[in-house]
Write a protein that holds these residues in place. Structure first.
Motif, PDB file in Angstrom:
ATOM      1  N   ALA A   1       2.098   1.522  -3.602  1.00 14.60           N
ATOM      2  CA  ALA A   1       0.996   1.859  -4.503  1.00 14.60           C
ATOM      3  C   ALA A   1       0.674   3.352  -4.422  1.00 14.60           C
ATOM      4  O   ALA A   1       0.404   3.990  -5.444  1.00 14.60           O
ATOM      5  CB  ALA A   1      -0.241   1.023  -4.173  1.00 14.60           C
TER       6      ALA A   1
ATOM      7  N   VAL B   1       1.830  -4.878  -6.682  1.00 16.27           N
ATOM      8  CA  VAL B   1       1.223  -3.729  -7.354  1.00 16.27           C
ATOM      9  C   VAL B   1       1.870  -3.619  -8.727  1.00 16.27           C
ATOM     10  O   VAL B   1       3.063  -3.916  -8.893  1.00 16.27           O
ATOM     11  CB  VAL B   1       1.402  -2.425  -6.530  1.00 16.27           C
TER      12      VAL B   1
ATOM     13  N   VAL C   1      -2.671  -5.495  -4.611  1.00 15.19           N
ATOM     14  CA  VAL C   1      -3.334  -6.796  -4.657  1.00 15.19           C
ATOM     15  C   VAL C   1      -2.716  -7.677  -3.582  1.00 15.19           C
ATOM     16  O   VAL C   1      -1.495  -7.833  -3.520  1.00 15.19           O
ATOM     17  CB  VAL C   1      -3.164  -7.467  -6.038  1.00 15.19           C
TER      18      VAL C   1
ATOM     19  N   ARG D   1       0.816  -1.207   0.000  1.00 17.72           N
ATOM     20  CA  ARG D   1       0.000   0.000   0.000  1.00 17.72           C
ATOM     21  C   ARG D   1       0.858   1.268   0.000  1.00 17.72           C
ATOM     22  O   ARG D   1       0.518   2.262  -0.638  1.00 17.72           O
ATOM     23  CB  ARG D   1      -0.995  -0.031   1.157  1.00 17.72           C
TER      24      ARG D   1
ATOM     25  N   GLY E   1      -1.123   2.583  -9.070  1.00 18.64           N
ATOM     26  CA  GLY E   1      -1.522   1.191  -9.219  1.00 18.64           C
ATOM     27  C   GLY E   1      -2.355   0.743  -8.036  1.00 18.64           C
ATOM     28  O   GLY E   1      -2.381   1.391  -6.984  1.00 18.64           O
ATOM     29  N   GLU E   2      -3.046  -0.367  -8.234  1.00 19.59           N
ATOM     30  CA  GLU E   2      -3.914  -0.919  -7.200  1.00 19.59           C
ATOM     31  C   GLU E   2      -3.206  -2.054  -6.475  1.00 19.59           C
ATOM     32  O   GLU E   2      -2.743  -3.003  -7.113  1.00 19.59           O
ATOM     33  CB  GLU E   2      -5.211  -1.451  -7.808  1.00 19.59           C
TER      34      GLU E   2
END
Length: 114
Positions: free
Chosen positions: A23, A40, A31, A20, A28-29
């Motif tokens: 990201a 990411v 995962v 996180r 980007g998200e």
């Protein structure tokens, strides 16, 4: 033979938290594939993956990412709110400027310009 980098993997204690941070920094998200593996896909860059390992980080990284930032000082300041820390002060030379930073688990990276 030519090879291609598929992803860069960071060993870490908390993959979900570290993905996180990266990201937010790169886009980007995040995962979470499992409690032990997150990744990411930052736009325009190779996948960054984070795998849980039992041992903590004890020495300086042998490899680090240089992250381009138009304003190194502003980028460093903003990243502090996300859990980064500075390592030393900014450096400016004929090639540009950089600031060594530490992510929340102590992995070195640099904000660079120039």
């Amino acid at each position: 033979m030519r090879a291609r980098v598929q992803e860069i993997v960071f060993d870490c204690a908390d993959p979900a938290a570290l993905v996180r941070f990266w990201a937010v920094l790169l886009g980007g998200e995040p995962v979470d594939r499992s409690p032990d593996w997150s990744y990411v896909d930052p736009p325009g860059f190779v996948r960054l993956a984070f795998q849980r390992v039992p041992e903590g980080k004890t020495v300086k990284n042998r490899v680090h990412l240089d992250v381009e930032a138009g304003d190194v000082t502003a980028a460093a300041e903003e990243s502090l709110a996300w859990g980064a820390r500075r390592s030393g002060g900014p450096v400016t030379d004929a090639q540009g400027s950089f600031q060594v930073m530490l992510d929340p688990e102590g992995n070195e990276f640099c904000f660079v310009s120039g």
